[in-house]
Write a protein that holds these residues in place. Structure first.
Motif, short mmCIF file in Angstrom:
data_model
loop_
_atom_site.label_atom_id
_atom_site.label_comp_id
_atom_site.label_asym_id
_atom_site.label_seq_id
_atom_site.Cartn_x
_atom_site.Cartn_y
_atom_site.Cartn_z
N ILE A 15 0.85 -1.30 0.06
CA ILE A 15 0.07 0.12 -0.13
C ILE A 15 0.84 1.38 0.17
O ILE A 15 0.69 2.10 -0.70
CB ILE A 15 -0.86 -0.12 1.22
CG1 ILE A 15 -2.01 -1.18 1.21
CG2 ILE A 15 -1.55 1.53 1.23
CD1 ILE A 15 -2.65 -1.23 2.43
N LYS A 16 2.01 1.28 0.78
CA LYS A 16 3.01 2.25 0.95
C LYS A 16 3.69 2.61 -0.44
O LYS A 16 3.57 3.81 -0.87
CB LYS A 16 3.91 2.13 1.93
CG LYS A 16 4.80 3.32 2.34
CD LYS A 16 5.69 2.96 3.30
CE LYS A 16 6.60 4.24 3.80
NZ LYS A 16 7.44 3.98 4.89
N GLU A 17 3.99 1.60 -0.99
CA GLU A 17 4.64 1.65 -2.31
C GLU A 17 3.80 2.25 -3.32
O GLU A 17 4.23 3.06 -4.45
CB GLU A 17 5.05 0.29 -2.89
CG GLU A 17 5.92 0.19 -3.92
CD GLU A 17 6.08 -1.27 -4.60
OE1 GLU A 17 6.60 -1.51 -5.60
OE2 GLU A 17 6.29 -2.27 -3.68
N TYR A 18 2.70 1.82 -3.57
CA TYR A 18 1.42 2.39 -4.21
C TYR A 18 1.05 3.77 -4.23
O TYR A 18 1.07 4.51 -5.12
CB TYR A 18 0.07 1.48 -4.18
CG TYR A 18 -0.74 1.80 -5.17
CD1 TYR A 18 -0.74 1.29 -6.52
CD2 TYR A 18 -1.65 2.80 -4.78
CE1 TYR A 18 -1.89 1.67 -7.54
CE2 TYR A 18 -2.55 3.20 -5.75
CZ TYR A 18 -2.78 2.63 -7.02
OH TYR A 18 -3.82 2.87 -8.05
N LEU A 19 1.16 4.20 -2.65
CA LEU A 19 0.89 5.67 -2.52
C LEU A 19 2.09 6.28 -2.60
O LEU A 19 1.84 7.83 -3.13
CB LEU A 19 0.49 5.52 -0.83
CG LEU A 19 0.26 6.92 -0.12
CD1 LEU A 19 -0.94 7.53 -0.94
CD2 LEU A 19 0.18 6.88 1.24
N ASP A 20 3.26 5.74 -2.70
CA ASP A 20 4.61 6.68 -2.98
C ASP A 20 4.62 8.08 -2.25
O ASP A 20 4.39 9.12 -2.66
CB ASP A 20 4.68 7.08 -4.65
CG ASP A 20 5.89 7.53 -4.87
OD1 ASP A 20 6.65 7.73 -4.10
OD2 ASP A 20 6.03 7.78 -6.04
N LYS A 26 5.34 16.02 -2.15
CA LYS A 26 5.51 16.90 -3.09
C LYS A 26 4.27 17.51 -3.65
O LYS A 26 4.15 18.82 -3.60
CB LYS A 26 6.54 16.60 -4.28
CG LYS A 26 6.63 17.47 -5.33
CD LYS A 26 7.54 16.84 -6.60
CE LYS A 26 8.01 17.75 -7.60
NZ LYS A 26 6.75 18.90 -7.90
N GLU A 27 3.11 16.59 -3.79
CA GLU A 27 1.93 17.19 -4.13
C GLU A 27 1.32 18.04 -3.23
O GLU A 27 0.85 19.20 -3.43
CB GLU A 27 0.82 16.07 -4.44
CG GLU A 27 1.15 15.26 -5.57
CD GLU A 27 0.10 13.98 -5.78
OE1 GLU A 27 -0.71 14.01 -4.95
OE2 GLU A 27 0.29 13.50 -7.04
N LEU A 28 1.63 17.80 -1.95
CA LEU A 28 0.99 18.72 -0.50
C LEU A 28 1.82 20.27 -0.77
O LEU A 28 1.22 20.73 -0.29
CB LEU A 28 1.36 17.98 0.63
CG LEU A 28 0.51 16.72 0.88
CD1 LEU A 28 0.63 16.21 2.40
CD2 LEU A 28 -0.99 17.29 1.19
N ILE A 57 -4.84 13.48 0.69
CA ILE A 57 -3.48 13.03 0.62
C ILE A 57 -3.02 12.88 2.01
O ILE A 57 -2.25 11.73 2.43
CB ILE A 57 -2.57 13.94 -0.06
CG1 ILE A 57 -3.07 13.94 -1.38
CG2 ILE A 57 -1.29 13.65 -0.13
CD1 ILE A 57 -2.44 15.02 -2.49
N GLU A 58 -3.24 14.07 2.82
CA GLU A 58 -2.93 13.94 4.28
C GLU A 58 -3.48 12.88 4.88
O GLU A 58 -2.84 12.12 5.74
CB GLU A 58 -3.47 15.34 5.17
CG GLU A 58 -2.61 16.43 4.62
CD GLU A 58 -2.94 17.83 5.16
OE1 GLU A 58 -2.21 18.82 5.21
OE2 GLU A 58 -4.13 17.78 5.67
N GLN A 59 -4.71 12.46 4.57
CA GLN A 59 -5.23 11.27 5.48
C GLN A 59 -4.68 9.90 5.12
O GLN A 59 -4.36 8.90 5.75
CB GLN A 59 -6.95 11.44 5.12
CG GLN A 59 -7.86 10.19 5.84
CD GLN A 59 -7.68 10.12 7.21
OE1 GLN A 59 -7.63 11.24 7.72
NE2 GLN A 59 -7.19 9.17 8.04
#
Length: 359
Positions: A15-20, A26-28, A57-59
């Protein structure tokens, strides 16, 4: 039990790998820079979209961090179990709880479509089967209503056509809440029911069909031009339950979009103005989807490839006789016996999760 925890840790890593996380952070930063621009605060829709994306994204980042902390705690607890059996039940309970959290997080990683975070407009139509199919529509509506209750979504019925003897010929309702469309979009299709008919004095087995259509509620900032000259608007008296008011005023609205032939209606509100507003909302969603289909050149008809609502076209079968089983023909997910009955009580999360993974 330690092996189960390690498997959960592997899922969390995926999940973490997919989320990157570096990409999301950087988007934030980019969103924060836009929010610091005073001109953005003069554009309400843009501001809301940026804040919604920021919050999402934060969530997601927070969820992954919490899952990693939880799995570390369980690994530590598993060490105590080896020396003290009294911790075993606590560990089992915590593993079950974490498993649910991981499954939910895993599902949400597949919600990345443009409108996945939108509300959903759901319509259920009866198909082949007469009274049986009308009753089947009411059963499906109950199933989705219970799923919404379980997931804290709000349902608002906006249009319904009662069956001649039971149930509904069709019903349209709005599902409000974050990710409603993302979760429900793959429910789109034909649903088949096999059971002993409660309407047949000879207690014979009947097969009924109903189609489910799911559209995203389109935001006002989405550019969909509707020329008032292209609309034919009719008023009529609502045909559903609603007391004396329903029978005395022409509050129901039917809108025909002349260029496409699309017809939408709404009759649930007592205010003609509110019914018109919601009917236009449905029309806007349908026109948006029609445009998307033209762009992709994958489909020729509105709301996906339309199949006749009868034999051989179903996406899911619900069999209650001579055995109990619910099977999704696209993903292969099956529920039998008591679990099959639970599906009709709103427990459709496994179907939703697998559809998001595979479709």
């Amino acid at each position: 039990m330690k092996e189960e925890i390690i498997q959960l840790a592997d899922k969390i890593n995926k999940i973490k790998e997919y989320l990157d996380p570096p990409k999301r952070k950087k988007e934030l930063d980019d969103i924060q820079k836009q929010l610091e621009d005073s001109s953005v605060w003069n554009d309400y829709q843009l501001l809301q979209n940026l804040k919604r994306k920021q919050s999402s994204i934060e969530q997601k980042l927070k969820t992954v961090e919490e899952l990693e902390n939880d799995v570390d705690t369980l690994l530590e607890l598993s060490e105590f179990v080896e020396d003290d059996e009294s911790y075993k039940q606590e560990l089992e309970d915590n593993i079950k709880e974490l498993t649910k959290k991981v499954e939910k997080a895993e599902t949400e990683t597949f919600l990345s479509g443009e409108h996945d975070f939108s509300n959903a407009i759901v319509t259920i139509h009866s198909g082949a089967g007469g009274t049986e199919s009308c009753d089947w529509v009411s059963m499906l509506f109950r199933m989705y209503s219970m799923w919404c209750d379980n997931n804290e979504y709000k349902i608002e019925v906006m249009d319904l056509q009662p069956g001649d003897e039971a149930g509904y010929k069709s019903i349209t309702f709005l599902v409000s809440g974050e990710k409603a469309y993302g979760y429900l979009k793959n429910e789109n299709g034909v649903h088949r029911l096999v059971r002993i008919s409660p309407f047949d004095a000879n207690k014979r087995r009947h097969t009924s069909f109903a189609s489910v259509s799911v559209l995203p509620e389109i935001n006002d900032d989405t550019e969909i031009d509707i020329d008032p000259k292209d609309l034919k608007i009719d008023t009529f008296r609502a045909s559903g339950a609603g007391g004396q008011h329903v029978n005395k005023t022409d509050s129901a609205i039917r809108i025909t979009h002349i260029p496409t032939g699309i017809v939408v209606s709404c009759q649930n509100e007592r205010s003609q103005h509110k019914n018109k507003a919601f009917a236009l909302k449905i029309l806007k969603a349908k026109l948006y989807q029609l445009e998307e289909e033209k762009k992709k050149k994958e489909l020729e008809k509105l709301e996906g490839e339309k199949k006749k609502i009868e034999w051989g076209s179903q996406i899911r079968s619900y069999v209650l006789h001579p055995y109990k089983m619910v099977k999704d023909h696209r993903t292969g997910v099956e529920k039998k016996d008591v679990a099959a009955l639970a599906v009709l009580n709103g427990e459709i999360d496994d179907f939703i999760r697998e559809a998001l993974k595979k479709l």
